[in-house]
Design an enzyme around this catalytic site. Structure first.
Site, PDB file in Angstrom:
ATOM      1  N   GLU A 136       0.316  -0.646  16.300  1.00 31.66           N
ATOM      2  CA  GLU A 136      -0.551   0.771  16.242  1.00 31.66           C
ATOM      3  C   GLU A 136      -1.157   0.734  17.063  1.00 31.66           C
ATOM      4  OE1 GLU A 136      -2.697   0.057  13.028  1.00 31.66           O
ATOM      5  OE2 GLU A 136      -4.027   1.126  12.883  1.00 31.66           O
ATOM      6  N   CYS A 156       0.561  -1.304   0.211  1.00 36.03           N
ATOM      7  CA  CYS A 156       0.357  -0.405  -0.341  1.00 36.03           C
ATOM      8  C   CYS A 156       0.906   1.278   0.031  1.00 36.03           C
ATOM      9  CB  CYS A 156      -1.296   0.033   1.465  1.00 36.03           C
ATOM     10  SG  CYS A 156       0.013   0.038   3.101  1.00 36.03           S
ATOM     11  N   THR A 184      -6.414   0.621  11.922  1.00 34.83           N
ATOM     12  CA  THR A 184      -6.168   0.592  10.358  1.00 34.83           C
ATOM     13  C   THR A 184      -6.656  -0.138   9.449  1.00 34.83           C
ATOM     14  OG1 THR A 184      -4.200   1.028   9.960  1.00 34.83           O
ATOM     15  CG2 THR A 184      -5.194   2.915   9.911  1.00 34.83           C
ATOM     16  N   SER A 228       1.645  -9.871  10.747  1.00 31.78           N
ATOM     17  CA  SER A 228       0.812  -8.386   9.586  1.00 31.78           C
ATOM     18  C   SER A 228      -0.561  -8.650  10.328  1.00 31.78           C
ATOM     19  CB  SER A 228       1.478  -9.182   8.637  1.00 31.78           C
ATOM     20  OG  SER A 228       0.580  -8.508   7.338  1.00 31.78           O
ATOM     21  N   SER A 229      -1.014  -7.506  10.593  1.00 36.83           N
ATOM     22  CA  SER A 229      -2.201  -7.405  11.325  1.00 36.83           C
ATOM     23  C   SER A 229      -3.608  -7.845   9.809  1.00 36.83           C
ATOM     24  CB  SER A 229      -3.040  -6.249  11.655  1.00 36.83           C
ATOM     25  OG  SER A 229      -4.410  -6.341  12.204  1.00 36.83           O
ATOM     26  N   CYS A 261      -8.608   1.238   6.859  1.00 37.98           N
ATOM     27  CA  CYS A 261      -7.585   2.804   5.461  1.00 37.98           C
ATOM     28  C   CYS A 261      -7.831   2.348   4.360  1.00 37.98           C
ATOM     29  CB  CYS A 261      -5.916   2.473   5.640  1.00 37.98           C
ATOM     30  SG  CYS A 261      -6.067   0.734   5.078  1.00 37.98           S
ATOM     31  N   SER A 291       2.120  -5.866   3.434  1.00 39.96           N
ATOM     32  CA  SER A 291       3.011  -5.859   3.457  1.00 39.96           C
ATOM     33  C   SER A 291       3.965  -6.554   2.560  1.00 39.96           C
ATOM     34  CB  SER A 291       3.706  -5.734   4.946  1.00 39.96           C
ATOM     35  OG  SER A 291       3.077  -6.466   5.506  1.00 39.96           O
TER      36      SER A 291
HETATM   37  S1  SF4 Z   1      -1.953  -0.507   5.577  1.00 39.35           S
HETATM   38 FE1  SF4 Z   1      -1.466   0.756   7.198  1.00 39.35          FE
HETATM   39  S2  SF4 Z   1       0.395   1.449   6.221  1.00 39.35           S
HETATM   40 FE2  SF4 Z   1      -0.864   0.852   4.308  1.00 39.35          FE
HETATM   41  S3  SF4 Z   1      -1.921   2.742   3.715  1.00 39.35           S
HETATM   42 FE3  SF4 Z   1      -3.416   1.509   5.632  1.00 39.35          FE
HETATM   43  S4  SF4 Z   1      -2.632   2.490   7.080  1.00 39.35           S
HETATM   44 FE4  SF4 Z   1      -1.012   3.027   6.254  1.00 39.35          FE
END
Ligand code: SF4
Length: 322
Positions: A136, A21, A175, A233-234, A205, A278
């Protein structure tokens, strides 16, 4: 892709968007540009993003990963804070030690930090929906004095939560949560505390939302789903859960092709593939190649959303990026 008469056919439905992302992309760039501009070592507090491959790659270029600032010697070299964000005490401690720090916190996490501060200033008691112990969550709770933010992880927590000031409550979220689970928790809180206020649009997000949406589209049409991502990794874990709930017989999270449990994929005809925010694309390719060695694969892209978001780099690195 390879077609072989000897291999059983396999349709791969490749989710889009998947993988990196804008926040992860920016965080990795910050470490790389800091290495380029200031030379090694560059210290990084916590895994810059939750992916071992990314971390090892940066280590090989001269990044040194630590969990806490006290592991860093007195130095003029940069210290980078990870994409997940940090408690206020961390930059304060870095300043007190005159450490030159660069903040790779994703701007969408920073946005949640600011929301928390505004609620606090308005005298509201804050409920953070998230997972205990995730960096986070630690960072978001650490924006405010202890006790200002209460963590709610599940629907059961939302049912039993006893606020100090039910008439003056606000909710915010991590997020990278499950969109559906979070909606259920918010519903319970809103039913119990009709005056509770929250963001206009939830804090989950765009990247998390879009990747989950793509998995939902694909999951109903495949026998199995592979999510490329790390166990810590959530957002990757949530993708695996979304696939499982959508009825995939097998929904596996793997970091590398070497982790694939091949017997579990025996007899499948259609496979969904995605990657957490990620996970680099090279690992998705590695996984597809591993399937192509055993199956005659045909890859089809299933797109749930187009993404064009990019975030600005910190001022100190903009010249290095030119
Ligand atoms: S996954 Fe985490 S790092 Fe990626 S855009 Fe969403 S908030 Fe930002």
């Amino acid at each position: 892709m390879t077609i072989s008469a000897a291999k059983p056919p396999l349709d791969i439905l490749l989710c889009a968007p998947r993988g990196f992302c804008a926040g992860v992309d920016r965080a990795i760039q910050i470490v790389e540009l800091a290495l380029e501009k200031f030379g090694p070592p560059v210290y990084v507090r916590h895994e810059i993003v939750h992916n071992r491959y990314v971390v090892e790659n940066l280590k090989s270029k001269g990044a040194i990963f630590v969990e806490e600032l006290d592991e860093i010697p007195d130095t003029d070299q940069p210290v980078v804070f990870s994409a997940h964000g940090v408690a206020k005490a961390v930059p304060e401690a870095a300043k007190a030690r005159n450490l030159f720090h660069l903040n790779a916190t994703c701007p969408l996490v920073t946005k949640v930090h600011r929301e928390a501060e505004i609620h606090f200033r308005k005298g509201r008691e804050i409920v953070l929906i998230g997972h205990a112990g995730h960096p986070e969550v630690v960072g978001t709770m650490g924006q405010l004095p202890e006790g200002a933010v209460s963590l709610v992880e599940t629907e059961a927590d939302a049912r039993s939560f006893q606020p100090r000031t039910p008439e003056s409550l606000a909710w915010i979220t991590q997020t990278t949560l499950s969109v559906d689970d979070t909606a259920a928790v918010v519903r319970i809180l809103t039913e119990r505390f009709p005056a509770i206020v929250g963001p206009h649009k939830e804090d989950i997000c765009y990247a998390t939302t879009n990747r989950q949406e793509a998995v939902k589209r694909v999951a109903a049409e495949v026998d199995a789903m592979i999510v490329v991502g790390a166990p810590n990794s959530s957002n990757s874990q949530r993708l695996r859960e979304v696939a499982e709930r959508a009825g995939c017989r097998v929904a596996a999270l793997v970091q590398r092709a070497s982790e694939i449990d091949w017997p579990a994929f025996d007899g499948i005809r259609r496979l969904g593939v995605t990657a957490g925010a990620s996970a680099p694309e090279v690992l998705v390719e590695e996984v597809i190649d591993a399937f192509a060695e055993r199956f005659a694969v045909k890859v089809e892209l299933v797109t749930a959303a187009e993404e064009s978001i990019a975030f600005n780099l910190p001022r100190e690195l903009r010249d290095a990026a030119e």
